[in-house]
Design a protein around this motif. Structure first.
Motif, mmCIF file in Angstrom:
data_model
loop_
_atom_site.group_PDB
_atom_site.id
_atom_site.type_symbol
_atom_site.label_atom_id
_atom_site.label_comp_id
_atom_site.label_asym_id
_atom_site.label_seq_id
_atom_site.Cartn_x
_atom_site.Cartn_y
_atom_site.Cartn_z
ATOM 1 N N UNK A 1 9.060 7.563 5.395
ATOM 2 C CA UNK A 1 9.612 8.270 4.244
ATOM 3 C C UNK A 1 10.589 9.386 4.621
ATOM 4 N N UNK A 2 10.735 9.729 5.881
ATOM 5 C CA UNK A 2 11.628 10.776 6.399
ATOM 6 C C UNK A 2 11.128 12.159 6.009
ATOM 7 N N UNK B 1 5.795 -4.377 4.218
ATOM 8 C CA UNK B 1 5.389 -5.074 5.442
ATOM 9 C C UNK B 1 3.901 -4.836 5.703
ATOM 10 N N UNK B 2 3.211 -5.794 6.315
ATOM 11 C CA UNK B 2 1.763 -5.648 6.546
ATOM 12 C C UNK B 2 1.398 -4.401 7.354
ATOM 13 N N UNK B 3 2.306 -3.956 8.233
ATOM 14 C CA UNK B 3 2.003 -2.805 9.083
ATOM 15 C C UNK B 3 2.245 -1.473 8.374
ATOM 16 N N UNK B 4 2.932 -1.502 7.226
ATOM 17 C CA UNK B 4 3.345 -0.259 6.563
ATOM 18 C C UNK B 4 2.171 0.399 5.849
ATOM 19 N N UNK B 5 2.082 1.726 5.945
ATOM 20 C CA UNK B 5 1.137 2.514 5.153
ATOM 21 C C UNK B 5 1.898 3.076 3.954
ATOM 22 N N UNK B 6 1.527 2.638 2.780
ATOM 23 C CA UNK B 6 2.328 2.967 1.609
ATOM 24 C C UNK B 6 2.499 4.469 1.427
ATOM 25 N N UNK B 7 1.458 5.254 1.688
ATOM 26 C CA UNK B 7 1.551 6.694 1.434
ATOM 27 C C UNK B 7 2.558 7.377 2.346
ATOM 28 N N UNK B 8 2.896 6.739 3.479
ATOM 29 C CA UNK B 8 3.882 7.306 4.391
ATOM 30 C C UNK B 8 5.222 6.568 4.330
#
Length: 384
Positions: free
Chosen positions: A77-78, A18-25
């Motif tokens: 990512x929990x 999703x556009x709002x997602x930060x991949x590293x998290x």
């Protein structure tokens, strides 16, 4: 067993977050890292998809697994050290029945090796394959469903009557409970027959009245089968049932979290999302969030099994006028959760089952709780 033979791997780098997602998290970052470095022997949770819907009364859920993944892996990512693996999508058999057996083989292998399995379907008749994974052991099944998926006398298997086969083929089934059913979708004769099979049903209104009383059903379960049709249509498009009534999204997520918290839960299946009926992907997003709450609950599990260490539990022994043996209750000093001990009529087999504080309070007032009666009947049937 070579599990790779059964699966078509997911191309993780091609999953669009999703556009709002930060991949590293994101959960995707954990899954990608684990895919490269974590062996299946060391995994704790395994996700598998299965695009099987040939026995569904409405086709289209075969496309759900990858669509759900897009939204699931955008979520938090929990824990960066979460030992979660995605094995990909199960290769379908020549028939739906072949797919059931392939699902059985895979799930049986995984749970025997201590893994918790999350299955993203596909149609809900895949619960047949999940139940087959428990053929050699006693198990309890919970269905979250708007109706009781049983049709007496039906010969062919569909996504609406798969419980026929489970009741017929699994004498080792200790309990089956349908949570959130709506009475206007289920005939009273079928409910009466369910009672004869020692099945239980909890109406939507009762579930909503006191959600905490539903938790023991999920704590006792080994297998969860979640039908997206149990959620009201306005909050979960992408379903063929399309009812104005049903679970609220928050309630669906709460139930999934309860299921994840259960140390007994081995397999959780999530079914009946039809992406082509979900143009804004709200249903896919909700199913992803439901699965996320299951994962979050599992990550928060506390290993407590009474009687265990006496320092961890309060013990209560309650004598009743109408039964010979006293009932023993256990309360966790850490979480406040309750259990009761039941014994078969011969006094030779004992089982400790989850319960509520209300069950204890009823017993203390010399009233035998319904939960005790229901489980005694199940236990006596099982040991005969």
């Amino acid at each position: 067993m070579d599990l790779e033979f059964y699966f078509k791997p997911v191309d993780l780098p091609k999953i669009k977050l999703a556009p709002w997602a930060q991949k590293k998290f994101s959960l995707l970052s954990v899954v990608e890292k684990n895919h490269a470095k974590l062996s299946i022997e060391k995994a704790e949770v395994v996700i598998i998809g299965i695009g099987e819907d040939r026995n569904s009364i409405e086709k289209g859920s075969a496309d759900a697994p990858d669509k759900v993944r897009e939204h699931l892996y955008s979520l938090n990512r929990i824990d960066p050290r979460f030992k979660l693996l995605d094995l990909g999508n199960l290769v379908l058999g020549q028939t739906a029945n072949d797919s059931y057996f392939a699902l059985k083989d895979v799930c049986e292998e995984l749970i025997q090796n201590g893994k918790v399995v999350i299955v993203i379907g596909g149609s809900q008749d895949l619960t047949i394959g999940l139940a087959k994974a428990f053929e050699d052991k006693t198990f309890s099944l919970v269905n979250i469903d708007p109706k009781f998926d049983y049709q007496k006398g039906s010969k062919s298997i569909t996504s609406e009557n798969y419980l026929n086969l489970i009741f017929e083929k699994h004498p080792n089934l200790f309990s089956q409970t349908t949570l959130g059913y709506q009475n206007y979708f289920t005939d009273s004769l079928e409910l009466d027959h369910a009672g004869g099979l020692l099945s239980e049903t909890v109406r939507l209104g009762l579930l909503r009245y006191n959600m905490i009383d539903i938790e023991p059903y999920l704590r006792q379960a080994n297998l969860l089968s979640f039908d997206l049709n149990a959620v009201r249509q306005i909050e979960a498009p992408g379903q063929y049932f399309a009812s104005p009534n049903g679970l609220y999204a928050e309630e669906a997520c709460q139930l999934a979290r309860y299921a994840g918290l259960s140390n007994s839960m081995k397999i959780a299946g999530f079914f009946n999302l039809i992406p082509n009926l979900d143009p804004q992907e709200i249903g896919a997003k909700l199913m992803a969030q439901i699965i996320w709450h299951f994962l979050e609950g599992m990550h928060s599990r506390i290993d407590e099994t009474p009687p265990g260490n006496e320092d961890n539990f309060n013990h209560f022994l309650v004598e009743l006028e109408d039964i010979d043996l006293p009932i023993t209750f256990y309360q966790s000093r850490k979480t406040g959760r309750w259990w009761m001990q039941i014994t078969d009529e011969q006094g030779s087999f004992e089982e400790i089952i989850p319960c509520t504080q209300e069950d204890y309070e009823l017993t203390a007032r010399n009233e035998i709780p319904d939960r005790w009666w229901r489980n005694i009947r199940k236990l006596n049937r099982l040991v005969k």
